[in-house]
Motif scaffolding. Structure first.
Motif, short mmCIF file in Angstrom:
data_model
loop_
_atom_site.label_atom_id
_atom_site.label_comp_id
_atom_site.label_asym_id
_atom_site.label_seq_id
_atom_site.Cartn_x
_atom_site.Cartn_y
_atom_site.Cartn_z
N ASN A 193 45.21 -78.97 8.33
CA ASN A 193 43.79 -79.26 8.56
C ASN A 193 43.62 -80.32 9.64
O ASN A 193 42.75 -80.21 10.53
N GLN A 194 44.42 -81.37 9.58
CA GLN A 194 44.31 -82.45 10.57
C GLN A 194 44.65 -81.95 11.97
O GLN A 194 44.01 -82.36 12.96
N ILE A 195 45.61 -81.08 12.11
CA ILE A 195 45.97 -80.53 13.42
C ILE A 195 44.82 -79.70 13.99
O ILE A 195 44.49 -79.76 15.19
N GLN A 196 44.19 -78.92 13.13
CA GLN A 196 43.06 -78.11 13.57
C GLN A 196 41.92 -79.00 14.07
O GLN A 196 41.32 -78.74 15.12
N GLU A 197 41.64 -80.07 13.34
CA GLU A 197 40.58 -80.99 13.75
C GLU A 197 40.94 -81.68 15.07
O GLU A 197 40.09 -81.88 15.94
N GLN A 198 42.20 -82.05 15.22
CA GLN A 198 42.62 -82.72 16.45
C GLN A 198 42.53 -81.79 17.65
O GLN A 198 42.17 -82.21 18.76
N LYS A 199 42.83 -80.51 17.46
CA LYS A 199 42.69 -79.54 18.54
C LYS A 199 41.22 -79.42 18.98
O LYS A 199 40.92 -79.23 20.16
N GLU A 200 40.30 -79.51 18.01
CA GLU A 200 38.87 -79.45 18.36
C GLU A 200 38.46 -80.68 19.18
O GLU A 200 37.64 -80.58 20.10
N ALA A 646 46.04 -90.30 24.34
CA ALA A 646 46.10 -90.81 22.97
C ALA A 646 45.85 -89.69 21.98
O ALA A 646 46.55 -89.56 20.96
N GLU A 647 44.80 -88.86 22.31
CA GLU A 647 44.51 -87.74 21.41
C GLU A 647 45.64 -86.71 21.44
O GLU A 647 45.99 -86.13 20.41
N LYS A 648 46.20 -86.51 22.64
CA LYS A 648 47.30 -85.55 22.75
C LYS A 648 48.53 -86.04 21.98
O LYS A 648 49.21 -85.25 21.31
N GLN A 649 48.80 -87.36 22.06
CA GLN A 649 49.94 -87.93 21.33
C GLN A 649 49.72 -87.82 19.83
O GLN A 649 50.66 -87.55 19.07
N LYS A 650 48.46 -88.03 19.43
CA LYS A 650 48.15 -87.91 18.01
C LYS A 650 48.42 -86.49 17.52
O LYS A 650 48.98 -86.29 16.43
N LEU A 654 51.11 -85.27 14.75
CA LEU A 654 50.75 -84.43 13.60
C LEU A 654 51.62 -83.17 13.56
O LEU A 654 52.08 -82.76 12.49
N GLU A 655 51.85 -82.59 14.70
CA GLU A 655 52.69 -81.38 14.73
C GLU A 655 54.14 -81.71 14.34
O GLU A 655 54.80 -80.92 13.64
N THR A 656 54.66 -82.87 14.80
CA THR A 656 56.02 -83.29 14.42
C THR A 656 56.11 -83.52 12.93
O THR A 656 57.07 -83.08 12.26
N SER A 657 55.12 -84.22 12.38
CA SER A 657 55.10 -84.47 10.93
C SER A 657 55.04 -83.17 10.15
O SER A 657 55.70 -83.01 9.13
N LEU A 658 54.19 -82.23 10.67
CA LEU A 658 54.10 -80.92 10.01
C LEU A 658 55.46 -80.22 10.03
O LEU A 658 55.89 -79.65 9.01
#
Length: 812
Positions: A193-200, A646-650, A654-658
């Motif tokens: 869910n967090q990755i989807q929100e970050q992509k938006e 910063a947003e891209k790193q975030k 998130l993708e690494t953690s996933l």
């Protein structure tokens, strides 16, 4: 393997006790807290080590001695087909779990592995789960849900199934904490869910992002093109290296062809050469031996020549006569000494006889005549007149004095006067005789009144005889010495030694005998050497014939030609080795190299063409590197916003953690499934084998109510009325009985590998009288196959089994 004795030194509340056990069924009877469970714990901990509150199971509680005495521990005695094992374990502070373990077999200390290999090196947990039945085990079964109990029953056939089930559930639970299909709280669900929100969020910078993506796409294409050209360059480099290698190999190929032309057939046998060499060595050795033997033969001939051998032999043959002379000389010497001693004894004890023996024969005759005359005179003038005159004198005086008659007195006086006259005359006569004796003594020095000259003459005869004998012995001695001296004179030329004694003569004769013996041995050795020499000559001739035949077979005339032929063969062998080495090196390229040799210029042209293509590709790569650098710089300008990065790193975080959590989820899920599959495989292999024994035990435990256990897709039991039930629909008590029966069957299944006693510690404490009777039948049946130790406080169970129990008394 049967446990026959338990010996406790100090353990818990038990001190200095020994229990001797039956090999089938043994009952320990004691009240609660008397030490029954302590004894069970002692068996387990002597076998597998001490546990002082370091194990999660309540069974492994602290059993240190209550009065803190030392040492803590004891021993177990086992018997099997190989003999008697004794396991002694004492507590040690340095290693509190293992302690100090000593294992002996038939009173001989052995490594502990000798015992534990017999029981498949199981650990204490396996022994507890499989061989010990107690209240802890029943409480554990009671704490399971119906589904969990069914699993425990099904997977009992797998080793360590209880632990594996717990481990499977733990991994499954960990997987569900990470992800659920319809969940929101698990970590993976949240990260998605967090990755989807970050992509938006990143999509809000769409224009800049689109430009960036166009450049990124173009950069990707350029990189793909660069990768393609670099791959082509690698292939061209390989081709160029291949051509370079072929040019290098061309030289080796030419050498290969040249060497093949140099190969020539050589008829050479290595075995024949080695045989000829061996024969040649034998001939050399034999020639040297013959030369040595001939030299030795000459030396022996020279040393064996002995002049005057016959004369020496004659002298040596007189050895026995010389020994006789020695004996004769010693005998003569002994007789001479004896005779001289006899004559010396005459000097001491018969000096008169010695004196007479020294006189002349005429003088001895005169003495003899004078002595005889003197003796005759003494016989004529004996002492009778003197005695008679004394008698007359005494008788006349008595008559004149004692008798009063005058006539008688007168007559007495006349008789006395006559006796006196006779006495005077006798006195005068004796005086004359004494004068003659004195004249004899003065003339001859012998007193005729003291000596008996007649017996003295006999002594004189003996002395004369001794002197004659001594003279004869001296003459014999001189004659013998002359013989010996003559023999010594004959011996001297051969010995050149000064000989003084018989021992010297014998020693010289022995030396001459040794000379003769040595001469005889030399002649014998001469014959032996001559024979040995002839044998060597015969062997030499035979070897020369064999060598000549071998030369003829090899078509050579002598060993020099054979050696030359060998050198030629070795040269050809070296050629073959070089050809083989070149062939192995060129094998993959031989066909191509043969073609190249037909047109060598073509290979050079191909190489130059490849080098040209490599140069072109290198130029293209350099251009693409410059273009990529330009695109990356443009992307860097577009992506220069701190917020964007910063947003891209975030998003990247998130993708690494996933990714990490997904990996952990999959690892837990796969491990859980792998354990479950392993349990299935293990149970499917052993579980059907357990069913037959389990059926019998289940039937006994339920009093015949259930008669069968079946395994199809599910585990089912069959009641006596023929009705079947799935395990999950059994009552709690029946499930426990089924679990109990299967566990006993499992122990029986592994008895061929792990023959250890079953320990039942008050496992039937809550059974009623009827179920106790079932238990008695089960135990009697079980004890026929394996050793069973029962620890109970129930007198009725002991009475039913009709066995004399081992009583454990509770301390007051």
């Amino acid at each position: 393997m049967k446990l026959t004795q338990i010996k406790i030194i100090h353990f818990g509340k038990l001190n200095d006790v020994t229990f001797n056990l039956n090999k089938d069924l043994t009952i320990f009877l004691g009240a609660n807290e008397a030490g029954k469970s302590t004894t069970v714990a002692f068996v387990k901990q002597v076998l597998f080590g001490f546990h002082l509150r370091t194990n999660k199971s309540p069974f492994f509680e602290n059993y240190q001695p209550l009065d803190h005495v030392s040492p803590m521990g004891g021993s177990l005695t086992f018997e099997d087909t190989d003999g008697t094992f004794i396991l002694s374990r004492l507590y040690a502070k340095g290693d509190p779990k293992k302690g100090v373990l000593k294992v002996s077999l038939n009173d001989q200390e052995v490594p502990e592995s000798v015992f534990f290999d017999r029981i498949q090196n199981i650990d204490g947990s396996f022994y507890t789960d499989s061989f010990i039945f107690n209240q802890d085990m029943l409480r554990e079964v009671n704490g399971l849900s119906q589904a969990e109990l069914m699993e425990q029953i099904y997977f009992l056939g797998a080793s360590q199934s209880h632990k594996l089930l717990d481990l499977r559930d733990e991994f499954s639970s960990n997987a569900q904490k990470l992800f659920k299909k319809s969940g929101r709280k698990p970590i993976v669900n949240q990260l998605i869910n967090q990755i989807q929100e970050q992509k938006e969020v990143l999509a809000q910078t769409n224009n800049e992002l689109n430009d960036y993506r166009e450049l990124e796409e173009k950069l990707t294409q350029e990189k793909e093109e660069l990768k393609k050209i670099q791959a082509e360059l690698v292939e061209l480099n390989k081709e160029e290296q291949k051509f370079s290698l072929l040019i290098q190999k061309l030289t080796n190929f030419k050498q290969y062809q040249q060497l093949r032309e140099e190969v020539q057939p050589v008829s050479f046998s290595k075995e024949s050469y080695e045989r000829a060499q061996a024969i040649q060595n034998k001939i050399s050795d034999l020639t040297a031996d013959i030369k040595n033997l001939e030299t030795q033969l000459d030396e022996i001939k020279n040393s064996s020549e002995l002049s005057n051998k016959d004369k020496i032999q004659i002298l040596v043959d007189h050895k026995a006569e010389v020994l006789h002379w020695e004996s004769e000389s010693k005998d003569l010497q002994r007789q001479i000494e004896t005779t001289k001693k006899d004559l010396e004894s005459y000097e001491q004890f018969q000096p008169e006889a010695v004196k007479l023996s020294k006189l002349s024969s005429e003088t001895r005759t005169k003495i003899k005549d004078d002595y005889q005359a003197l003796k005759n005179q003494k016989e004529e003038n004996n002492n009778l007149p003197g005695i008679l005159s004394l008698i007359l004198l005494v008788a006349g005086l008595f008559s004149a004095i004692a008798i009063n008659n005058l006539f008688v007195r007168f007559l007495g006086i006349m008789i006395a006067l006559g006796g006196l006259g006779l006495f005077v005359w006798t006195k005068q006569t004796n005086t004359k005789k004494s004068q003659k004796d004195q004249e004899f003594i003065e003339k001859y020095g012998l007193d005729p009144n003291v000596i008996d000259l007649n017996s003295l003459w006999n002594e004189v005869v003996q002395i004369e005889s001794k002197k004659q004998t001594l003279g004869q012995l001296d003459q014999d001695q001189v004659s013998l010495n002359e013989k010996i001296q003559a023999f010594v004179q004959e011996l001297y030329p051969f010995t050149q030694r000064n000989i003084q004694t018989f021992s010297d003569i014998v020693n010289q004769l022995n030396s001459l005998q040794k000379v003769i013996d040595q001469n005889n041995l030399s002649k014998q050795h001469l014959n032996d050497v001559a024979v040995h020499l002839q044998e060597k000559k015969n062997q030499l001739a035979k070897n020369k014939i064999d060598l000549s035949n071998l030369f003829a077979a090899s078509k050579v005339t002598d060993f020099a030609q054979f050696s030359k032929l060998k050198q030629q063969a070795e040269v050809q062998e070296q050629l073959k080795l070089k050809i083989e080495a070149l062939q192995n090196d060129l094998q993959a390229d031989l066909v191509q190299l043969e073609e190249i040799t037909k047109d060598p210029n073509k290979l050079t042209e191909n190489k130059e063409q490849i080098e040209k293509q490599i140069s072109q590709k290198q130029v293209q790569i350099n251009d693409l590197h410059a273009e990529n650098a330009k695109l990356e710089n443009q992307m860097h300008v577009l992506a220069n916003s701190d917020k964007y990065f910063a947003e891209k790193q975030k998003l990247t975080d998130l993708e690494t953690s996933l990714s990490e959590n997904v990996k952990e989820y999959l690892a837990n899920l796969l491990t859980s499934n792998w354990i479950a599959r392993g349990l299935d495989l293990a149970s499917n292999e052993r579980f059907p084998k357990m069913l037959e024994d389990a059926k019998k035990y289940f039937n006994l435990l339920t009093g015949g109510r259930y008669v069968d256990i079946q395994l199809d897709k599910k585990l089912k039991v069959k009641r006596e009325d023929g009705k079947k039930f799935d395990v999950e629909y059994l009552s709690r008590g029946t499930s426990e009985q089924l679990y109990f029966a299967l566990k006993l069957a499992f122990v029986e299944q592994v008895a061929d590998k792990i023959a250890l006693p079953i320990l039942i510690d008050d496992a039937f404490v809550n059974f009623d009288a009827q179920r106790t009777n079932y238990i008695v039948k089960l135990l009697e049946e079980l004890a026929k196959k394996t050793q069973v130790l029962i620890f109970t406080a129930r007198q009725d169970l002991v009475s039913s089994l009709e066995l004399e129990p081992i009583r454990i008394e509770k301390e007051q």
